[in-house]
Design a protein around this motif. Structure first.
Motif, PDB file in Angstrom:
ATOM      1  N   ILE A  12     -96.595  70.536  90.066  1.00  0.00           N
ATOM      2  CA  ILE A  12     -95.205  70.639  90.976  1.00  0.00           C
ATOM      3  C   ILE A  12     -94.279  71.061  90.031  1.00  0.00           C
ATOM      4  CG2 ILE A  12     -93.387  69.402  92.051  1.00  0.00           C
ATOM      5  CD1 ILE A  12     -95.466  67.641  93.419  1.00  0.00           C
ATOM      6  N   TYR A  13     -93.932  70.244  88.711  1.00  0.00           N
ATOM      7  CA  TYR A  13     -92.862  70.891  87.953  1.00  0.00           C
ATOM      8  C   TYR A  13     -93.118  72.120  87.368  1.00  0.00           C
ATOM      9  CZ  TYR A  13     -89.307  69.753  84.324  1.00  0.00           C
ATOM     10  OH  TYR A  13     -88.119  69.756  83.417  1.00  0.00           O
ATOM     11  N   PHE A  14     -94.388  72.590  87.240  1.00  0.00           N
ATOM     12  CA  PHE A  14     -94.801  73.951  86.827  1.00  0.00           C
ATOM     13  C   PHE A  14     -94.200  74.900  87.562  1.00  0.00           C
ATOM     14  CE2 PHE A  14     -97.545  77.657  86.564  1.00  0.00           C
ATOM     15  CZ  PHE A  14     -97.246  78.232  85.325  1.00  0.00           C
ATOM     16  N   TRP A  15     -94.595  74.940  88.849  1.00  0.00           N
ATOM     17  CA  TRP A  15     -94.182  76.018  89.727  1.00  0.00           C
ATOM     18  C   TRP A  15     -92.545  75.982  89.924  1.00  0.00           C
ATOM     19  CZ3 TRP A  15     -97.214  79.825  90.096  1.00  0.00           C
ATOM     20  CH2 TRP A  15     -98.567  79.733  90.089  1.00  0.00           C
ATOM     21  N   ALA A  16     -91.986  74.829  89.939  1.00  0.00           N
ATOM     22  CA  ALA A  16     -90.751  74.640  90.063  1.00  0.00           C
ATOM     23  C   ALA A  16     -89.934  75.568  88.972  1.00  0.00           C
ATOM     24  CB  ALA A  16     -90.074  73.364  90.077  1.00  0.00           C
ATOM     25  N   GLY A  17     -90.589  75.308  87.737  1.00  0.00           N
ATOM     26  CA  GLY A  17     -90.133  76.065  86.553  1.00  0.00           C
ATOM     27  C   GLY A  17     -89.974  77.389  86.600  1.00  0.00           C
ATOM     28  N   VAL A  18     -91.254  78.024  87.321  1.00  0.00           N
ATOM     29  CA  VAL A  18     -91.337  79.403  87.105  1.00  0.00           C
ATOM     30  C   VAL A  18     -90.314  79.795  88.043  1.00  0.00           C
ATOM     31  CG1 VAL A  18     -92.843  81.172  88.069  1.00  0.00           C
ATOM     32  CG2 VAL A  18     -93.850  79.340  86.760  1.00  0.00           C
ATOM     33  N   ILE A  19     -90.146  79.465  89.217  1.00  0.00           N
ATOM     34  CA  ILE A  19     -89.311  80.047  89.952  1.00  0.00           C
ATOM     35  C   ILE A  19     -87.652  79.924  89.661  1.00  0.00           C
ATOM     36  CG2 ILE A  19     -87.986  79.830  92.485  1.00  0.00           C
ATOM     37  CD1 ILE A  19     -90.899  81.191  92.368  1.00  0.00           C
ATOM     38  N   THR A  20     -87.580  78.773  88.966  1.00  0.00           N
ATOM     39  CA  THR A  20     -86.032  78.562  88.297  1.00  0.00           C
ATOM     40  C   THR A  20     -86.194  79.772  87.134  1.00  0.00           C
ATOM     41  OG1 THR A  20     -86.221  76.421  88.673  1.00  0.00           O
ATOM     42  CG2 THR A  20     -84.392  77.019  87.053  1.00  0.00           C
ATOM     43  N   VAL A  21     -87.025  80.223  86.328  1.00  0.00           N
ATOM     44  CA  VAL A  21     -87.026  81.192  85.549  1.00  0.00           C
ATOM     45  C   VAL A  21     -86.546  82.482  86.151  1.00  0.00           C
ATOM     46  CG1 VAL A  21     -88.243  82.791  83.630  1.00  0.00           C
ATOM     47  CG2 VAL A  21     -88.371  80.191  83.609  1.00  0.00           C
ATOM     48  N   THR A  22     -87.325  82.886  87.323  1.00  0.00           N
ATOM     49  CA  THR A  22     -86.877  83.938  88.033  1.00  0.00           C
ATOM     50  C   THR A  22     -85.464  84.001  88.613  1.00  0.00           C
ATOM     51  OG1 THR A  22     -89.244  83.880  89.132  1.00  0.00           O
ATOM     52  CG2 THR A  22     -87.541  85.278  90.036  1.00  0.00           C
ATOM     53  N   ALA A  23     -85.033  82.776  89.103  1.00  0.00           N
ATOM     54  CA  ALA A  23     -83.631  82.726  89.496  1.00  0.00           C
ATOM     55  C   ALA A  23     -82.527  82.749  88.509  1.00  0.00           C
ATOM     56  CB  ALA A  23     -83.469  81.369  90.136  1.00  0.00           C
TER      57      ALA A  23
END
Length: 539
Positions: free
Chosen positions: A115-126
């Motif tokens: 869960i933390y990994f995919w949240a991190g990926v989208i945060t990088v995008t944002a």
């Protein structure tokens, strides 16, 4: 010579600690306390958050929303204290994934990391798409965000976001020393810049009485009283104040990590809180017209940048102080992207090294020349770029709302697993940073706070709660996916009306469950529990 010998001996002790945790030391260990702290501070990045999210918070909550900031800092302190103790025991790449898997059930640990990994990926995008937002506001570099870019089918905001990701990916590949050097410069610029601008505003552009900080009249009509309005506005502070565990995830690359990682966790949070409070106070008192600032925030404008440009018109070498502020913000946003990507890379590397991700051996590989998780750096960069290409920069930024809520969910799962471990007798020996007898109490407070914030992010969208912020949340903090999600530039209005937070959590958890059942269930960790914790087995 003595210092060099002492540092070498400390690195040897750090590597021995890693081996006791069942991990082979491979990454370059060269970070000191300041660099460890700086990368966590950059992840939080007060200036990045205040430029965008806190501006929206002001549009929702008016000047009284200032009090959400210290409240969120206090709540996150309970989480950070818990994480500081964990990072002292386990200064390992992957932070909360590693902590969860070592102290709780392996399934809970895996889902926490997933869960933390995919949240991190989208945060990088944002954060990457925030770079063009700042650039477009600087007169010397101004361009239209929706203008065509050199890549057909992409607008300029998406294009500049992709260029940002390319640069940060290269830096993450080349080495942690380069990352730390750039990051340290950015942090120094951010701290000095924000404090200098805050002091200038307080002394020379103070247009409001401090009593305005208690004035709820500007926006309380948005909901049934000011409480739901405040809780929605609070989410914008929640959007900023996380990522302090990054000091722990860079532990394998930090000298004397068991001592410096917990100091980095707490210093990043508390200094961010102090700098942010001073800056937000100065900005709020500097508004020449509170109604105009609120209206700008409600239009998703930039009232903080506006008030600085309005009040600080003095020019230096052709640049106004307002222009210089935007340049400081630009630096901060870039290093924020760099830091968040670096933290997410190390999570991907850590899970890959354990064989806990598809193609795990690829992501767990260390480049022999740079001694960095180069493959994971490229992997995160590519994954973060996909939403920009498929959905566009605007949709990708809104998806970050869900990513933020999901990060709080992963924090909650980690704290839940650690509480169970505490009830079973952990820790059986102390580390440099220890909560002692207060450990369980602080752990419970972290869970209460985190649980309430998860509810605050998602639950009130339901009509079952009447008008308790429902309209606000549908518009501001948890919009429906059929109103913003795009593919090929067209809004997917035919999608079901599901709030973005619940949608994102559902997709990540369902996809994770399918993969876990197919490839991970029944898989035994190679490292026995007593070796993995460096302690005797937990009773």
């Amino acid at each position: 010579m003595a210092d060099s010998t002492g540092a070498h001996d400390q690195v040897a002790r750090d590597d021995a600690h890693l081996r006791s945790l069942g991990i082979k030391p491979e990454l370059q260990r060269s970070l000191g306390f300041l660099s460890n702290f700086a990368v966590a501070f950059s992840y939080i990045s007060v200036s990045t958050g205040t430029f965008t999210n806190q501006a929206v918070a002001f549009g929702v909550g008016g000047p009284a929303i200032f009090w959400a900031w210290p409240l969120v800092i206090l709540g996150q302190t309970f989480v950070a204290l818990n994480f500081a103790e964990l990072s002292s025991h386990f200064p390992v790449a992957g932070s909360i994934y590693q902590w969860s898997k070592r102290l709780s059930h392996k399934t809970l640990g895996w889902f926490t990391g997933w869960i933390y990994f995919w949240a991190g990926v989208i945060t990088v995008t944002a954060v990457a798409v925030t770079v063009p937002l700042v650039l477009a506001n600087i007169p010397q570099t101004a361009f239209g965000l929706g203008d065509p870019s050199p890549i057909p089918g992409l607008d300029m905001q998406s294009f500049v976001g992709l260029v940002t990701l390319l640069v940060t990916t290269i830096i993450n590949v080349v080495g942690v020393r380069l990352l730390a050097a750039i990051n340290n410069i950015g942090v120094a610029a951010e701290i000095i810049g924000m404090l200098v601008f805050a002091l200038i505003l307080l002394f020379f552009a103070n247009h409001q009485s401090p009593a305005v900080l208690l004035d709820t009249s500007y926006t309380e009509n948005l909901g049934d009283g000011y409480l739901p309005v405040f809780l929605v506005g609070m989410f914008m502070a929640l959007f900023v104040v996380y990522g302090f565990d990054t000091a722990g995830t860079f532990g394998e690359e930090t000298v004397d990590a068991s001592r410096h990682a917990p100091r980095g966790v707490l210093s990043a949070l508390w200094l961010s809180g102090l700098v942010g409070a001073i800056f937000l106070l100065a900005v709020t008192l500097s508004f020449q017209s509170i109604p105009d600032a609120v209206a700008t925030g409600q239009k998703f404008g930039f009232p903080i940048a506006d008030t600085i440009k309005q009040n600080l018109t003095f020019a230096i070498a052709g640049l106004t102080l307002g222009d210089i502020y935007l340049i400081v913000i630009l630096i901060a946003v870039f290093v924020c992207t760099l830091a968040i990507q670096g933290a997410t890379v190390r999570l991907m590397f850590s899970m890959g090294r354990d064989g806990r991700l598809p193609f795990g051996g690829t992501w767990g590989h260390v480049n022999p020349r740079f001694r960095t998780p180069a493959n994971a750096s490229v992997g995160v960069g590519v994954l973060a770029a996909i939403p920009l290409v498929l959905t566009g920069a605007g949709s990708a930024a809104i998806l970050a709302i869900a990513a933020t809520g999901t990060i709080y969910l992963s924090y909650f799962l980690c704290n839940l697993g650690v509480l169970v471990a505490r009830r079973r007798g952990w820790p059986q020996r102390t580390a440099f940073f220890s909560l002692g007898n207060w450990g369980t109490v602080i752990n419970v407070l972290a869970l209460v706070w985190g649980g309430f914030m998860i509810v605050n992010i998602g639950l009130w969208t339901s009509d079952a709660f009447g008008r308790f912020g429902t309209d606000l949340r549908n518009t501001w903090s948890n919009p429906f996916i059929n109103g913003f999600l795009k593919l090929g530039g067209n809004v997917l209005s035919g999608l079901p009306a599901i709030p973005v937070f619940e949608f994102f959590v559902g997709v990540v958890v369902i996809a994770g469950a399918i993969y876990y059942l197919a490839a991970q269930r029944g898989r035994e960790d190679v490292v026995a529990p007593d070796i993995a914790t460096g302690e005797t087995a937990i009773a």
